[in-house]
Write an enzyme that holds these catalytic residues in place. Structure first.
Site, PDB file in Angstrom:
ATOM      1  CG  HIS A 187       5.503  -6.945   6.371  1.00  0.00           C
ATOM      2  ND1 HIS A 187       4.415  -7.169   5.555  1.00  0.00           N
ATOM      3  CD2 HIS A 187       6.439  -6.351   5.590  1.00  0.00           C
ATOM      4  CE1 HIS A 187       4.683  -6.739   4.331  1.00  0.00           C
ATOM      5  NE2 HIS A 187       5.898  -6.221   4.330  1.00  0.00           N
ATOM      6  NE  ARG A 285      -3.291  -6.575  -0.105  1.00  0.00           N
ATOM      7  CZ  ARG A 285      -3.812  -7.231   0.930  1.00  0.00           C
ATOM      8  NH1 ARG A 285      -4.068  -8.533   0.816  1.00  0.00           N
ATOM      9  NH2 ARG A 285      -4.057  -6.621   2.072  1.00  0.00           N
ATOM     10  NE  ARG A 321      -4.378  -2.868  -4.574  1.00  0.00           N
ATOM     11  CZ  ARG A 321      -3.635  -3.029  -3.483  1.00  0.00           C
ATOM     12  NH1 ARG A 321      -3.856  -2.269  -2.425  1.00  0.00           N
ATOM     13  NH2 ARG A 321      -2.688  -3.953  -3.435  1.00  0.00           N
ATOM     14  CG  ASN A 433      -2.714  -0.423   6.159  1.00  0.00           C
ATOM     15  OD1 ASN A 433      -3.562  -0.377   7.032  1.00  0.00           O
ATOM     16  ND2 ASN A 433      -2.238  -1.556   5.703  1.00  0.00           N
ATOM     17  CG  ASP A 434      -0.618   3.791   1.430  1.00  0.00           C
ATOM     18  OD1 ASP A 434       0.475   3.881   2.019  1.00  0.00           O
ATOM     19  OD2 ASP A 434      -0.772   3.111   0.406  1.00  0.00           O
ATOM     20  NE  ARG A 444       3.392  -0.013   6.142  1.00  0.00           N
ATOM     21  CZ  ARG A 444       2.601  -0.573   5.237  1.00  0.00           C
ATOM     22  NH1 ARG A 444       1.332  -0.229   5.189  1.00  0.00           N
ATOM     23  NH2 ARG A 444       3.054  -1.461   4.387  1.00  0.00           N
ATOM     24  CB  CYS A 481     -10.004  -2.655   1.723  1.00  0.00           C
ATOM     25  SG  CYS A 481      -9.065  -1.406   0.819  1.00  0.00           S
TER      26      CYS A 481
END
Length: 557
Positions: A187, A285, A321, A433-434, A444, A481
């Site tokens: 974050h 999102r 999404r 990220n994933d 992470r 993204c």
């Protein structure tokens, strides 16, 4: 002579300033007890403190937008989490613990349960401890956690920052951030990039930085200079980042089109994306109207929420999404609370197996919102892993008249078998990220693993290449993204690998556009080959920065 500390570069820009460290954490309460007659009063005080913390965080969330608002809302909800509250009350009534000791122990127990579960759920342990400290501070009257305010610009140094602290940073006061922990997709990294604050995380030796010393931070290169010379300080202070504007048309120097889109989470974030001239939305999102609820929002509520975003992009693409529940976003109406490893559990599209009606109602709401507005609506499912999942999702979308149905590529299996996934999915969007954390098996949030948790890993970029090649076999477009899309230095590499659109925090649009405008498509392809030939992430990043020195230096990147 200057000493150089190195870490993970997560938000570009150069700055110089005096170090200000985060204040000492709230002290652990003593092992004191109360009598049985005081239990009701202790429980009442505990509830009042929790509500006060929640109200304060809710107020901050109401003033924030986008990711910052989401982070603050989640932290506020955690202050009233029934699991934490009921355990703390039990400790008061059964053990006679003081309310501050009860919430301290209850929070530590909850954090200990979360930490072994792997990312992203293990990241919530940091949030739990932050809420713990805020409630204890409220109960004991000590200073609550928060970013210092020394009255002058400064470089903020910490082991890591709680999401609620990062979300409230003032870029006018905090000229740079340095942490010894965290990772490239923490974050802290995401919000620093969104705020335009130069940042280096997982910096070795950062804990030794002393209050009041002057340092130079280069967030693009991932370095911190101790004892800099006057010339180095002056160079950093004079290298004020150019306030560029994106003209709304992403392309390379020779005119190769690259859609530059924005990630948004609510109508307010959509307005920020419009102001930044985003060409559309690459990731909408939809969780914002589901989170913090015990029951699923009605179709009508969802339609209203979605229209607030679609209305801002009439005639332009908006990629919606579907619900990404599970892992760090548990929802009682679709997810279980007893999974041994939620990060590898029932999340994203997988929740539709047991609860197909929730997905069906969401698709109905998206279709109705699309019909009412003028946006070009595309829909994608998170956590697609197999061809069968892609086929079933596309069929579900078609039943609602949604013809542009795609898949998020976050699971290495989907990347490696993308040729078959794209027999059905009409487009793809890579969630780096994933994809990175699954490919590298790296949490992470762990500073010790920051070198692994970066999209510069050649192995991750090989998966990007494989995804694009599989999609090209069917003429399907692929975008990115994840946070990698906001890295202006990595952008040409992604384009060279076959990516056709990049979706990012609106603040990053101008920098990404500026770099792409200086390189040809042929050079992008050459850079992609340079990266794939490197042995590791550091070598890959360094090689591209050398190749693009003539572009990056004039742009201040």
């Amino acid at each position: 002579m200057s000493t150089t500390l190195t870490g993970a570069p997560v938000s570009p820009g150069r700055a110089a300033g005096v170090v200000v460290t985060m204040p000492a954490p709230v002290p652990e309460p003593p092992e004191a007890t109360t009598g049985p007659s005081e239990a009701d009063d202790a429980v009442s005080r505990l509830g009042a403190a929790s509500r006060a913390v929640q109200d304060r965080l809710d107020a901050l969330a109401a003033q924030a937008t986008g990711t910052a608002a989401d982070v603050l809302a989640v932290t506020a909800a955690m202050a009233a989490d029934p699991t934490l509250a009921s355990d703390a009350e039990r400790r008061v009534r059964e053990s006679g613990a003081t309310p501050e000791r009860a919430v301290w122990d209850a929070a530590n127990a909850l954090a200990a349960q979360l930490e072994p579960l792997g990312p992203p759920l293990s990241e919530r342990a940091r949030d739990v401890r932050d809420v713990r400290d805020r409630i204890v501070a409220e109960l004991t009257g000590v200073r609550p956690p928060g970013v210092p305010s020394p009255g002058h610009p400064f470089v903020l140094v910490a082991e890591d920052l709680a999401p609620a602290d990062t979300a409230t940073l003032d870029p006018e006061a905090v000229v740079a951030i340095v942490t010894s922990g965290g990772g490239p997709t923490s974050h802290t990294a995401i919000l620093a990039r969104a705020l335009g604050i130069p940042a280096v995380v997982a910096a070795k030796g950062a804990d030794d930085l002393a209050e009041g010393e002057t340092v130079v931070v280069d967030g693009g290169a991932g370095i911190v200079l101790r004892d800099p010379s006057d010339a180095e300080v002056e160079a950093a202070r004079s290298a004020v980042r150019v306030e560029r504007e994106f003209d709304g048309h992403g392309r390379t120097a020779d005119g190769h089109r690259v859609e530059l889109l924005a990630n948004v989470a609510d109508p307010a974030a959509a307005q920020a994306a419009v102001a930044a001239h985003a060409e559309g939305v690459g990731l909408f999102r939809t969780e914002f109207c589901f989170l913090g609820r015990d029951v699923e929002p009605s179709v009508e509520e969802q339609v209203t929420a979605y229209r607030g975003v679609l209305a801002a992009f009439g005639g332009r693409k908006v990629v919606v999404r579907t619900l990404d529940a599970g892992a760090d976003k548990p929802l009682p109406f679709v997810t279980a609370d007893d999974e041994p490893n939620p990060a590898l559990g029932v999340r994203g599209l997988r929740t539709a197996v047991a609860h197909p009606e929730v997905l069906d109602r969401q698709l109905r709401a998206i279709a109705e919102a699309a019909e009412a507005e003028q946006a070009d609506v595309w829909v994608m499912a998170p956590m697609v892993a197999t061809t069968d999942e892609a086929r079933a999702f596309v069929a579900a979308c078609e039943r609602h008249g949604l013809t542009r149905a795609g898949a998020m590529i976050e699971v290495p299996a989907a990347a490696l078998r993308s040729r078959w996934v794209f027999e059905h999915a009409t487009f793809g969007s890579i969630g780096t990220n994933d994809l990175t954390q699954y490919a590298m098996a790296a949490d992470r949030m762990l500073g010790d693993l920051a070198a692994l948790s970066t999209s510069w890993q050649p192995a991750v970029l090989e998966l990007v290449r494989a995804t694009c090649e599989g999609a090209q076999a069917h003429g399907r477009p692929v975008g990115v993204c994840g946070e990698a899309a906001a890295d202006a230095v990595l952008a040409p590499v992604l384009v060279g690998l076959g990516v056709r659109s990049l979706s990012m925090t609106p603040r990053a649009l101008a920098d990404v556009a500026a770099v792409l405008a200086e390189v040809t498509f042929v050079r992008c392809r050459e850079l992609a080959q340079v990266v794939l030939a490197q042995p590791d992430a550091d070598a890959a990043r360094s090689a591209v920065r050398r190749e693009l020195a003539d572009v990056l230096h004039p742009l201040g990147l």
